[in-house]
Design a protein around this motif. Structure first.
Motif, mmCIF file in Angstrom:
data_model
loop_
_atom_site.group_PDB
_atom_site.id
_atom_site.type_symbol
_atom_site.label_atom_id
_atom_site.label_comp_id
_atom_site.label_asym_id
_atom_site.label_seq_id
_atom_site.Cartn_x
_atom_site.Cartn_y
_atom_site.Cartn_z
ATOM 1 N N SER A 63 19.601 -29.876 -7.113
ATOM 2 C CA SER A 63 19.357 -28.082 -7.325
ATOM 3 C C SER A 63 18.117 -27.479 -7.312
ATOM 4 C CB SER A 63 20.339 -27.281 -7.958
ATOM 5 O OG SER A 63 20.905 -27.903 -9.231
ATOM 6 N N VAL A 64 17.985 -28.667 -8.744
ATOM 7 C CA VAL A 64 16.222 -28.290 -9.288
ATOM 8 C C VAL A 64 15.024 -29.081 -8.952
ATOM 9 C CG1 VAL A 64 17.332 -27.034 -10.851
ATOM 10 C CG2 VAL A 64 16.362 -29.414 -11.294
ATOM 11 N N LYS A 65 15.120 -30.003 -7.975
ATOM 12 C CA LYS A 65 14.173 -30.536 -7.804
ATOM 13 C C LYS A 65 12.742 -29.712 -6.289
ATOM 14 C CE LYS A 65 16.206 -35.157 -7.605
ATOM 15 N NZ LYS A 65 16.684 -36.168 -6.773
ATOM 16 N N GLY A 66 11.678 -30.032 -7.724
ATOM 17 C CA GLY A 66 10.781 -29.440 -6.679
ATOM 18 C C GLY A 66 10.615 -28.055 -7.000
ATOM 19 N N ARG A 67 11.802 -27.817 -8.258
ATOM 20 C CA ARG A 67 11.196 -26.290 -8.524
ATOM 21 C C ARG A 67 10.742 -26.554 -10.254
ATOM 22 N NH1 ARG A 67 15.106 -23.109 -8.430
ATOM 23 N NH2 ARG A 67 17.268 -23.932 -8.532
ATOM 24 N N PHE A 68 12.411 -27.539 -10.759
ATOM 25 C CA PHE A 68 11.858 -26.915 -12.243
ATOM 26 C C PHE A 68 10.885 -28.539 -12.861
ATOM 27 C CE2 PHE A 68 15.722 -25.268 -13.531
ATOM 28 C CZ PHE A 68 15.203 -23.686 -12.682
ATOM 29 N N THR A 69 10.445 -28.622 -14.031
ATOM 30 C CA THR A 69 9.878 -30.067 -14.387
ATOM 31 C C THR A 69 9.565 -29.722 -15.724
ATOM 32 O OG1 THR A 69 7.930 -29.439 -12.673
ATOM 33 C CG2 THR A 69 7.575 -30.663 -14.749
ATOM 34 N N ILE A 70 10.116 -31.269 -16.246
ATOM 35 C CA ILE A 70 10.591 -31.090 -17.489
ATOM 36 C C ILE A 70 8.953 -32.204 -18.483
ATOM 37 C CG2 ILE A 70 11.818 -33.250 -17.450
ATOM 38 C CD1 ILE A 70 13.264 -33.236 -19.485
ATOM 39 N N SER A 71 9.324 -31.281 -19.715
ATOM 40 C CA SER A 71 7.913 -32.383 -20.074
ATOM 41 C C SER A 71 7.588 -31.814 -21.238
ATOM 42 C CB SER A 71 6.127 -31.260 -19.714
ATOM 43 O OG SER A 71 6.379 -30.568 -20.408
ATOM 44 N N GLN A 72 6.605 -32.846 -21.524
ATOM 45 C CA GLN A 72 7.003 -33.330 -23.039
ATOM 46 C C GLN A 72 6.010 -33.371 -24.620
ATOM 47 O OE1 GLN A 72 8.867 -37.720 -23.015
ATOM 48 N NE2 GLN A 72 7.087 -38.359 -24.385
ATOM 49 N N ASP A 73 5.610 -32.697 -25.316
ATOM 50 C CA ASP A 73 4.726 -32.704 -26.009
ATOM 51 C C ASP A 73 4.735 -33.629 -27.404
ATOM 52 O OD1 ASP A 73 2.068 -32.870 -27.947
ATOM 53 O OD2 ASP A 73 1.777 -30.121 -26.766
#
Length: 125
Positions: A63-73
């Motif tokens: 449902s969120v593919k292409g709209r949400f992005t997870i990342s880390q610092d």
């Protein structure tokens, strides 16, 4: 004991964007599975996006593919969730979670050990 604190929630109109942050502390392992989960009123908690910090492996709900992005610092011990093209159905309390090591299924909420307090995201039409 790992502690997680989310921030960045708020109210936005459909089509807008928000970025959630999750600052962690108390990490003792070298790598964790970390994820974003959400729960809307009257609905079950669902996995939104997750990442294995050791290798950068990610997984997203359809449902969120292409709209949400997870990342880390890693330098800031911070996990992010960039949410674009938000829809009213994205309205929920969003939680950050973590567990030591690599999960076979990153979006399996019941496998996570540490949870934040949640941050509300409201998307109006």
């Amino acid at each position: 004991q790992v502690q997680l604190v989310e921030s960045g929630g708020g109210s936005v109109q459909a089509g807008g964007s928000l970025r959630l942050s999750c600052v962690g502390s108390g990490y003792t392992y070298s790598s964790y599975s970390m994820g974003w989960f959400r729960q809307a009123p009257g609905k079950e908690r669902e996995g939104v996006a997750a990442i294995y910090t050791g290798a950068g492996k990610t997984d997203y709900a359809d449902s969120v593919k292409g709209r949400f992005t997870i990342s880390q610092d890693n330098a800031k011990n911070t996990l992010y969730l960039q949410m674009n093209s938000l829809k009213p159905e994205d309205t929920a309390v969003y939680y950050c979670a973590a567990v030591e090591g690599l999960l076979y299924r990153l979006l399996q909420a019941e496998r996570y050990k540490y949870w934040g307090q949640g941050t509300q995201v409201t998307v109006s039409s």
